[in-house]
Write a protein that holds these residues in place. Structure first.
Motif, PDB file in Angstrom:
ATOM      1  N   GLY A  21       0.811  -1.441  -0.482  1.00  0.00           N
ATOM      2  CA  GLY A  21      -0.088   0.218   0.449  1.00  0.00           C
ATOM      3  C   GLY A  21       0.909   0.940  -0.299  1.00  0.00           C
ATOM      4  N   GLU A  22      -0.049   2.371   0.429  1.00  0.00           N
ATOM      5  CA  GLU A  22       0.874   3.554  -0.027  1.00  0.00           C
ATOM      6  C   GLU A  22       1.328   4.143   1.533  1.00  0.00           C
ATOM      7  N   ILE A  23       2.499   4.338   1.169  1.00  0.00           N
ATOM      8  CA  ILE A  23       3.481   4.885   2.232  1.00  0.00           C
ATOM      9  C   ILE A  23       2.651   5.634   3.160  1.00  0.00           C
ATOM     10  N   PRO A  24       2.513   5.561   4.491  1.00  0.00           N
ATOM     11  CA  PRO A  24       1.362   5.890   5.334  1.00  0.00           C
ATOM     12  C   PRO A  24       2.125   7.510   5.776  1.00  0.00           C
ATOM     13  N   LYS A  25       1.394   8.984   5.573  1.00  0.00           N
ATOM     14  CA  LYS A  25       1.779   9.835   6.535  1.00  0.00           C
ATOM     15  C   LYS A  25       2.150   9.871   7.863  1.00  0.00           C
ATOM     16  N   GLY A  26       3.503  10.638   7.505  1.00  0.00           N
ATOM     17  CA  GLY A  26       5.075  10.502   8.531  1.00  0.00           C
ATOM     18  C   GLY A  26       5.657   9.718   8.763  1.00  0.00           C
ATOM     19  N   MET A  27       6.168   8.425   8.119  1.00  0.00           N
ATOM     20  CA  MET A  27       6.289   7.487   8.071  1.00  0.00           C
ATOM     21  C   MET A  27       7.861   8.015   7.044  1.00  0.00           C
ATOM     22  N   ARG A  28       8.570   7.730   7.182  1.00  0.00           N
ATOM     23  CA  ARG A  28       9.627   8.417   6.580  1.00  0.00           C
ATOM     24  C   ARG A  28      10.602   7.249   5.501  1.00  0.00           C
ATOM     25  N   ASN A  50       5.456  -1.166   8.821  1.00  0.00           N
ATOM     26  CA  ASN A  50       4.696  -2.768   9.742  1.00  0.00           C
ATOM     27  C   ASN A  50       5.033  -1.953  11.232  1.00  0.00           C
ATOM     28  N   ARG A  51       5.956  -2.127  11.657  1.00  0.00           N
ATOM     29  CA  ARG A  51       6.352  -1.098  12.658  1.00  0.00           C
ATOM     30  C   ARG A  51       6.889  -3.037  13.373  1.00  0.00           C
ATOM     31  N   PHE A  74       6.024  -0.556  18.527  1.00  0.00           N
ATOM     32  CA  PHE A  74       7.980  -0.123  17.935  1.00  0.00           C
ATOM     33  C   PHE A  74       7.481   0.894  17.301  1.00  0.00           C
ATOM     34  N   ASN A  75       9.176   1.751  17.492  1.00  0.00           N
ATOM     35  CA  ASN A  75       9.369   3.213  15.813  1.00  0.00           C
ATOM     36  C   ASN A  75       9.097   1.866  14.804  1.00  0.00           C
ATOM     37  N   SER A  76      10.665   1.446  15.094  1.00  0.00           N
ATOM     38  CA  SER A  76      10.645   0.549  13.113  1.00  0.00           C
ATOM     39  C   SER A  76      11.604   0.062  13.521  1.00  0.00           C
ATOM     40  N   PRO A  77      11.747  -1.502  14.225  1.00  0.00           N
ATOM     41  CA  PRO A  77      12.380  -2.414  14.098  1.00  0.00           C
ATOM     42  C   PRO A  77      13.988  -2.404  13.412  1.00  0.00           C
ATOM     43  N   GLY A  99      11.026  12.258  11.019  1.00  0.00           N
ATOM     44  CA  GLY A  99      11.186  13.468  12.210  1.00  0.00           C
ATOM     45  C   GLY A  99      11.922  13.150  12.959  1.00  0.00           C
ATOM     46  N   TYR A 100      12.453  11.000  12.740  1.00  0.00           N
ATOM     47  CA  TYR A 100      12.626  10.256  14.316  1.00  0.00           C
ATOM     48  C   TYR A 100      12.337  10.776  15.521  1.00  0.00           C
ATOM     49  N   ASP A 101      12.710  11.101  16.521  1.00  0.00           N
ATOM     50  CA  ASP A 101      12.611  11.432  17.711  1.00  0.00           C
ATOM     51  C   ASP A 101      11.435  12.007  18.117  1.00  0.00           C
ATOM     52  N   SER A 102      11.134  13.443  17.087  1.00  0.00           N
ATOM     53  CA  SER A 102       9.973  14.026  17.413  1.00  0.00           C
ATOM     54  C   SER A 102       9.179  13.989  16.218  1.00  0.00           C
ATOM     55  N   SER A 103       8.695  12.494  15.472  1.00  0.00           N
ATOM     56  CA  SER A 103       7.973  11.758  15.164  1.00  0.00           C
ATOM     57  C   SER A 103       6.610  11.825  16.099  1.00  0.00           C
ATOM     58  N   LYS A 104       5.748  12.710  15.580  1.00  0.00           N
ATOM     59  CA  LYS A 104       3.987  12.043  16.619  1.00  0.00           C
ATOM     60  C   LYS A 104       3.671  10.561  16.976  1.00  0.00           C
ATOM     61  N   MET A 105       4.167   9.636  15.696  1.00  0.00           N
ATOM     62  CA  MET A 105       3.599   8.858  15.152  1.00  0.00           C
ATOM     63  C   MET A 105       4.363   7.570  16.293  1.00  0.00           C
ATOM     64  N   LYS A 106       5.794   8.416  17.491  1.00  0.00           N
ATOM     65  CA  LYS A 106       6.015   7.563  17.482  1.00  0.00           C
ATOM     66  C   LYS A 106       5.653   7.327  19.417  1.00  0.00           C
ATOM     67  N   GLU A 107       5.366   6.626  19.639  1.00  0.00           N
ATOM     68  CA  GLU A 107       4.923   5.758  20.628  1.00  0.00           C
ATOM     69  C   GLU A 107       5.203   5.581  22.099  1.00  0.00           C
TER      70      GLU A 107
END
Length: 261
Positions: A21-28, A50-51, A74-77, A99-107
């Motif tokens: 699928g398409e690259i999700p917004k917020g993923m580099r 898929n983290r 996870f962030n990105s194994p 944005g790495y550590d500043s990513s809003k997707m970072k849980e």
């Protein structure tokens, strides 16, 4: 976003795509990264997109091995290694996130080193490295090596393992003084405990005490290493080091041997 199979010097696509699928917004980055095999011969994949950590069997069956800790993704194994008891160790930097550590997707508020036990439990071992990347075990499986691929702190760490925890932490090799291109990335350990670690200049060859014995220079930034086909029936009889670089895959015959998964 593909996994290739290189056999008898012929390159074929093994898995295309890994992330669909398409690259999700917020993923580099949605690519696969580190690869290994489990005891059943399944290919085990560290997935950025898929983290998660997943596997694919010889007959094509896909399974999710781990995707969360305490309900958080996870962030990105990035890279992974099994021990002889079926426990899987893996790293989780933020390289897949914009944005790495500043990513809003970072849980998760850190970049972790984890152990996935053979019973399926995920245990945090360490959360102090800024960019945990390549990971390997010593031959006796008492020491865990982890490369930190931060341009500001280029080190390889070693952790003394005790059951499901780390009892001691130390810098195994400090690569900050090396001026060549590249950062600590993938690594493997030979049968005698020497560490073959990609880093500035190519593949650094390090003694079990952390002495820099030399560098295998590919002429490219070199990202990962693996042991090639064993020379005999014993899984620790491989004397071929496979190296992945910016545009190429290299094979190099050594005067030592390593163990394939």
């Amino acid at each position: 976003n593909k996994v290739y199979e290189l056999k008898d010097n012929v390159l074929n696509k093994f898995l295309d795509p890994v992330f669909e699928g398409e690259i999700p917004k917020g993923m580099r980055n949605v690519s696969a990264n580190g690869l290994t095999f489990n005891a059943d011969g399944d290919l085990v994949i560290a997935e950025h997109g898929n983290r998660r950590v997943s596997s694919i069997s010889v007959n094509g069956k896909k399974s999710v091995l781990a995707s969360k800790i305490d309900g958080r993704r996870f962030n990105s194994p990035n890279d992974l290694v099994y021990d002889s008891r079926g426990n899987l160790y893996f790293t989780d930097p933020p390289y897949g996130l914009e944005g790495y550590d500043s990513s809003k997707m970072k849980e998760i508020p850190y970049n972790g080193i984890y152990k996935l036990t053979s019973e399926g439990d995920v245990i945090l071992l360490d959360n102090q490295l800024t960019r945990p990347n390549g990971i390997a075990l010593s031959p006796d499986e008492n020491t865990l090596y982890v490369a930190n691929s931060d341009r500001e702190n280029k080190v390889i760490m070693k952790y003394s393992l005790h059951n499901n925890y780390i009892s001691k932490t130390a810098i195994f090799f400090d690569a900050n003084h090396l001026k060549s291109r590249g950062v600590p990335d993938g690594l493997k350990v030979d049968y005698f405990g020497n560490v073959f670690a990609t880093g500035p200049g190519g593949v650094l060859v390090l003694s079990p005490e952390g002495d820099h014995l030399g560098t295998i220079r590919t002429g490219e930034i070199t990202a990962n290493v693996a042991w090639g086909q064993p020379k005999g029936d014993h899984k620790c009889s491989s004397n071929t080091l496979i190296m992945t670089a910016s545009t190429s895959v290299y094979a190099y015959e050594l005067l030592t041997t390593g163990c394939v998964p």
